[in-house]
Design a protein around this motif. Sequence first.
Motif, PDB file in Angstrom:
ATOM      1  N   ASP A 292       1.088  -1.093   0.160  1.00  0.00           N
ATOM      2  CA  ASP A 292      -0.064  -0.104  -0.172  1.00  0.00           C
ATOM      3  C   ASP A 292       0.984   1.408   0.196  1.00  0.00           C
ATOM      4  O   ASP A 292       0.272   1.729   0.219  1.00  0.00           O
ATOM      5  N   THR A 293       2.512   1.247   0.476  1.00  0.00           N
ATOM      6  CA  THR A 293       2.955   2.662   0.123  1.00  0.00           C
ATOM      7  C   THR A 293       4.534   1.667  -0.439  1.00  0.00           C
ATOM      8  O   THR A 293       4.723   0.994  -0.655  1.00  0.00           O
TER       9      THR A 293
ATOM     10  N   PRO B 200       1.996   6.696  -1.901  1.00  0.00           N
ATOM     11  CA  PRO B 200       0.574   5.701  -1.465  1.00  0.00           C
ATOM     12  C   PRO B 200       0.356   4.895  -2.954  1.00  0.00           C
ATOM     13  O   PRO B 200       0.757   5.540  -3.775  1.00  0.00           O
TER      14      PRO B 200
ATOM     15  N   LEU C  20      -2.249   3.062  -4.393  1.00  0.00           N
ATOM     16  CA  LEU C  20      -4.334   2.741  -4.378  1.00  0.00           C
ATOM     17  C   LEU C  20      -4.038   2.176  -5.360  1.00  0.00           C
ATOM     18  O   LEU C  20      -4.123   1.484  -5.871  1.00  0.00           O
TER      19      LEU C  20
ATOM     20  N   THR D 254     -12.658   1.412  -6.486  1.00  0.00           N
ATOM     21  CA  THR D 254     -13.613   2.625  -5.478  1.00  0.00           C
ATOM     22  C   THR D 254     -13.852   0.985  -4.582  1.00  0.00           C
ATOM     23  O   THR D 254     -14.210   0.237  -4.514  1.00  0.00           O
TER      24      THR D 254
ATOM     25  N   HIS E  93     -12.974  -3.860  -2.061  1.00  0.00           N
ATOM     26  CA  HIS E  93     -12.625  -2.951  -3.845  1.00  0.00           C
ATOM     27  C   HIS E  93     -12.833  -4.053  -4.289  1.00  0.00           C
ATOM     28  O   HIS E  93     -12.599  -4.985  -4.986  1.00  0.00           O
TER      29      HIS E  93
ATOM     30  N   PRO F 160     -10.713  10.450 -11.592  1.00  0.00           N
ATOM     31  CA  PRO F 160      -9.350  10.021 -11.109  1.00  0.00           C
ATOM     32  C   PRO F 160      -8.611  10.347 -12.749  1.00  0.00           C
ATOM     33  O   PRO F 160      -8.872   9.946 -13.692  1.00  0.00           O
TER      34      PRO F 160
ATOM     35  N   GLU G 113      -4.571  11.807  -6.411  1.00  0.00           N
ATOM     36  CA  GLU G 113      -4.510  10.860  -7.212  1.00  0.00           C
ATOM     37  C   GLU G 113      -6.518  10.455  -7.898  1.00  0.00           C
ATOM     38  O   GLU G 113      -6.381  10.041  -9.199  1.00  0.00           O
ATOM     39  N   LYS G 114      -6.822  12.115  -8.212  1.00  0.00           N
ATOM     40  CA  LYS G 114      -8.318  12.364  -8.290  1.00  0.00           C
ATOM     41  C   LYS G 114      -8.850  14.059  -8.601  1.00  0.00           C
ATOM     42  O   LYS G 114      -8.162  14.838  -7.234  1.00  0.00           O
TER      43      LYS G 114
ATOM     44  N   ASN H 273      -9.647   4.567 -13.271  1.00  0.00           N
ATOM     45  CA  ASN H 273      -9.748   4.449 -12.147  1.00  0.00           C
ATOM     46  C   ASN H 273     -11.104   4.519 -13.188  1.00  0.00           C
ATOM     47  O   ASN H 273     -10.916   5.723 -13.582  1.00  0.00           O
TER      48      ASN H 273
END
Length: 524
Positions: A19-20, A42, A44, A48, A388, A444, A468-469, A499
Amino acid sequence: MKANQPSVILASKHQAAFDTLTVQFTVADSLRNSDGEERTIPVLPAGTLDTKGRFFVLDNDTSFTYTPDYTDAPLQVYTENNLLNLLEKELESLRNYPQACMEQTANKMWGLLMMKQINERMNKPFKYDKQIAQLQTRLLENQQYGGGWGWWEKSSPNLYITTKVLQALRHADTTASVKQAIREGYIYLQNELPKTERLAKLEALYCLSEGGHIYPYQFALDSIPFDSLHIHAQWQYVRIKQKAGLPYSKEIAKLWQLKQQTFTGSLYWGEDNWLWYRNRQSTMVIAAKTIAADSNYRRYSPQIKQYFIAEKKSVYYRNTVEQAEIINLLLSDAMAKKLQSNSSTTLQVNEHRFTQFPNTAKLPGNGIVHIRKEGPGLVYLGLSQQKHVVPQVAKDSLFAVHTRLLSKQGDTLQLQQVKSGTTVILEVTVQANKDGEYVQLDIPIPAGCSYHSKPASYWNEHREYRKEKLSVFIEKLPAGTHRYRLELDTRFNGVFRLNPARIALMYFPVFEGYNRMQQVRISK
């Protein structure tokens, strides 16, 4: 390499959870002197985050089964038999709400004030005084010249948002600055009364009367025929009269004839819709206040308040308005009763047997869940899953969403043939099948791109540019076709996920639309 000449080392590492991404920049020389920095990026997940679940109020002995929505996501189990603890959990969800429009800022502050009440009653430390002060300051700083508040800090004044901010500020501290803000807010509402349509006028009058503001309410109501109003406005009409000391027995008798009853015995009024300021939950809040303050109907108050718990379908209430208003309505009763766990009550959820409350467990989601409750008293049971999801097909019921990349000249680009080092336009087209209010559009951007420019918000929207968005908050979205364009610089080569762009009613996100997951290939 000469002696003592520094060398540059770039290294990357990632966490086990993926996640990182951690990047280290190190400069070293031959004498083993070194310096550098470490940055984290991060990573991602695709798609969603979707939440599914149910909430149950278990009374008497009962047994049933529940089938989770997702077979590949764990099922979180939360059990409780103390309403005060349940409300505190709801308030914690309100505190963590990610958005921060003026209404949400106000209700988060109000929620923290209620949490402080609970902690004081239970002799627990409270650690959010600083956050309360920050939220209060933000509200005071964003009150506009005429005394009202907009949906966001630079939005035009909005009567409904103003009434919600004032409702929360009435529970804040009694400093001179708060009192002054409330007075100016009341003046704004009073000045709006002559030029608003009757439903907005009743909203303003209701807010003024709840705050004890002196005004000729009978004169204002005389111009609004009671029988011409829908049921939410009728309850406002009655509550305004009640607070102003005006006769209202005929009107409340008419409303009483329209009551409905659930299978569990709860009483309710109103229609369920996506207008957060006049749906069934907001109607019920006004009805509950009115009934509790009326000596002829007060005995029915428990059946009305029971509606908010017995008919709760999901783990948390649907939006910040409902969370703050309903919890405030139930809080005084919960604190007065301060129910304790009943040791003779048991709850069996598959292999987990609960005799002490509150309690939690985690179950696999790939099977039927068997639930059995035995013993006296109520038990509240929340079941929820988070996953997700990566949409492979579009959803286009209320809104249809389409995404494409364009060159600066307006030509459509193939997603698999995007050149690096260029500026492209990400265009999202939204087809709204009905008029919408308080809409959130998330656009996104591919990880290989960065913003080329960040245009300011337009008059009817608020924009937040995140890594990111882009999130666009639109106060009113008429039915029809709408296009949103965003300039991006293609910086890195590779294949990147795009996304889904998603649009939803902010206060009822189940009414949504999105397109499918796509890929963008950036190369030289």
